[in-house]
Design a protein around this motif. Sequence first.
Motif, PDB file in Angstrom:
ATOM      1  N   ILE A   1      -5.320  -1.891  -7.233  1.00 60.83           N
ATOM      2  CA  ILE A   1      -5.069  -1.359  -5.893  1.00 60.83           C
ATOM      3  C   ILE A   1      -5.330   0.144  -5.832  1.00 60.83           C
ATOM      4  O   ILE A   1      -5.754   0.675  -4.813  1.00 60.83           O
TER       5      ILE A   1
ATOM      6  N   LYS B   1       0.827  -1.205   0.000  1.00 68.39           N
ATOM      7  CA  LYS B   1       0.000   0.000   0.000  1.00 68.39           C
ATOM      8  C   LYS B   1       0.866   1.261   0.000  1.00 68.39           C
ATOM      9  O   LYS B   1       0.530   2.252  -0.653  1.00 68.39           O
TER      10      LYS B   1
ATOM     11  N   ASP C   1      -2.099  -7.194  -7.187  1.00 68.00           N
ATOM     12  CA  ASP C   1      -2.564  -5.875  -6.743  1.00 68.00           C
ATOM     13  C   ASP C   1      -2.541  -4.842  -7.860  1.00 68.00           C
ATOM     14  O   ASP C   1      -3.397  -3.953  -7.914  1.00 68.00           O
TER      15      ASP C   1
END
Length: 894
Positions: free
Chosen positions: A195, A148, A189
């Motif tokens: 993401i 992230k 992702d």
Amino acid sequence: MGLHPDFPTLPHAILDPDVRWFPADETLRDITMDKLMPPLVAQLRRKVKEFRDGGYVGASDTSKSLLNWWFFEPHLLPGKDTIMGSFQYYFAQREAIETIIYLYDVAGAKDKYDLMRFDSSGLVSASMFDETWRRYVIKMATGSGKTKVMSLALAWSFYHKLYEPDSDLSRNFLVIAPNIIVLDRIYHDFQGLRIFFEDPVLPDNGYDGRNWRDDFQLTLHVQDEVSVTQNTGNIFLTNIHRVYSNDEVIPSPDDDNTMDYFLGKRPTGKTTDSKVDLGMIVRDINELMVLNDEAHHIHDAKLAWFKSIQDIHNRLLQKGSSLSLQVDVTATPKHNNGAIFVQTVSDYPLVEAIYQNVVKHPVLPDVPSRNKLSEKQSAKFTEKYADYLDLGVIEWRKAYGEHIKMGKKAILFVMTDDTRNCDEVAEYLENFYPELAGAVLTIHTKKNGDISEAASGKAKEELELLRKQSNEIDLAESPYKAIVSVLMLKEGWDVRNVTTIVGLRAYSAKSNILPEQTLGRGLRKMYPGNIEEYVSVIGTDAFMDFVESIQAEGIQLERREMGIGTKPKTPLIVEVDHENTDKDIHALDIEIPVLTPRAYREYKNLGNLDPSGFAFQAITYQQFSEEQQREIVFKDITTGEITHTTVLDTAGISDYRSVMSYFTQTIMKELRLVSGYDVLYGKVKVFVRDLLFGMSVELESPNTIRNLSELAATKTIIETFKKAINDLTVRDKGDAEIQSGIKLRQTRPFVVKDQGYMIPKKSVFNRLIGDSHFELEFASFLEKCVDVVSYAKNYLAVHFKLDYVNANGNISNYYPDFIVRLTNGYVVIVETKGQEDLGVPLKMKRLKQWCADVNKAQTKIVYDFAFVDNVGFEKYKPKSFANILSGFKEYKEI
């Protein structure tokens, strides 16, 4: 070395530097903390706290907008097992990206000399830095969300380069994985840029006056599937070995030792199998940022990994550019001797992650339980360690029985010392424990944790199957419940369901394995939320001694009694056509004034909402059975499709307060209300209790909760309140003034999907993209008009938009289609339409008003408007733009 007594338990809580963990007794905090931390971290934490508390003073406008969006805006998400959910970044993730932005925007840290200014130890020297480019290392515990942080850093760099005139960041990204399994995880992702859209990475269009989502145009290239057709907007996702120069080893699935391709190895020989030369890619682009996952590999300037990045930087230097930034993320940025990388700028240690329940808590058997274990005198490996294996299965079996109730499958992980014993343990588990028959996956690794070739060898197809099986072991569809491996995979195999680790060998410093890496594969949590989860760790005395050495990092190990009981289409680039020598860009440029908004919300009126006066159709209150009351059905409010169904036991029925909160927050988010939650919550509660169903209902009743999950009820609540709030709060200022201006020639390049276009002669842009055939036809008409000097399609990247009140009464944005400059100096804003839509009258009314406001605010240029419909255009066939102004001036009902 325990945590400060004021250290918070919630991972989203802002951490004061004065309560962070450090490797000494609490009484020494004031005099030794700065000396015992990673040398740059202690001072940077204080600087970043000041940066945060001061409202990000010194950051660029782009950085400030992103930080405010990420960390101050509410991000509501549909929950999986509840009727509502919200997303919030961990503070560790927040601090990491804040530190990166502070160093770049505020401190201007370009190299090692700039970083050395933050040294608190007084021991850092320039010789400790091998790189000559900007490199920041982020230390974050396994499972705390490093990917992230990578996504935030990538988006920040992209937007900073796009929106900030003097930015030397990048819109091209080399994302490096240390092996194929990590690459698979990142690809999962990044595929389809998921993401960035599933997490609140990208602000909504219109936030702070930018079209963030429309402008975020990137193409993902994976491994050898690289086709550079644009010099910006690329993500190159590759295994570290693909970055090597041609004279280095590049593992391939076609190599003799194919297991090295599976998880990678250090270079030992030669191969020319690679199909991609990243050096060639660099020659085609002028900007690049490196994002390096599991970056503890990049610790030695003598290694090919480091030299390859250095080579990329040097090639960019030859072109008058440089590597804009290298961001390394890892849980263990340490050299072989245990010394931490001096480039470490942010640190979220494992001890803090465990305390905040970001990861699982390691649990060891207590002394009485360990005393029951002994190594048998036997040459047979499984007989020698039968006690340890049996205790491991017992603990796994208990965990399995509990987790299966939640629909989760517990995984047993066993580490052995060599390939032969690995196979023996796998066979033993399958034969002696019925529930593990056919459920054991075997992975052979070297003594240092990298995958190696098994004695029997494995074909490429088998390895690809193994790769798939190991990645999918968490899934209920996977038959596997246990993995047996030679040692522990060092990184990449980041499944969440490992609940039991059994170690049947010792470690040593020579293996370059750290206890954090050993436990790391079992630390990722299975469930969301701030709940405690555990991974049981069992093993030989030598193994346990090694694991317990992690206590030097401040981790308090708990001891308990154990035993019985597609490839995307390559987009087109639209840019100002500077390379076309036949165009005078300045002569073709058009200037557009930017006015202050007319529409605004008067938030103070929210208290005047009167639900009893709402116009709506009452919903029938249904009687559901007990079984139906436990089934909460989630449906998309737009499509009506069921998105998720959850069956809850009686104790799991959602509290009505959380349901009211869900509706309140959803209404606020959709209307962009920044305040008034307490007022609106009460109004929603009254409406649902007394009015929604045409009678009073008990909010506490499970039957009411079940009724509220129905689409009709959900939609009525949200849409009724939105309309009422808009009618009450949306106001027109009555005037507007010029606050800035847009020049078309300053539009930054952007990418669009592959669609029809024409090459214009009278536009500053190199292409005219047509969202419809009529737009292309109209553009061709403008090219032929002798009274047209220049024109442009109003691309989103131009950022010319008008605020208006749409048919729902909400404040929205309107983007006219064309901007046209005439020979008489007039600038005409043109709306074209093939098919009519309900919003056209309101948009044209606003456009007419905008022109009047602009002409009132200035007299230098006259701004006018026109509405050109496809039917009328084909019927009357205008010959000049003067015909457009005379025949298509006003919108008419057709």
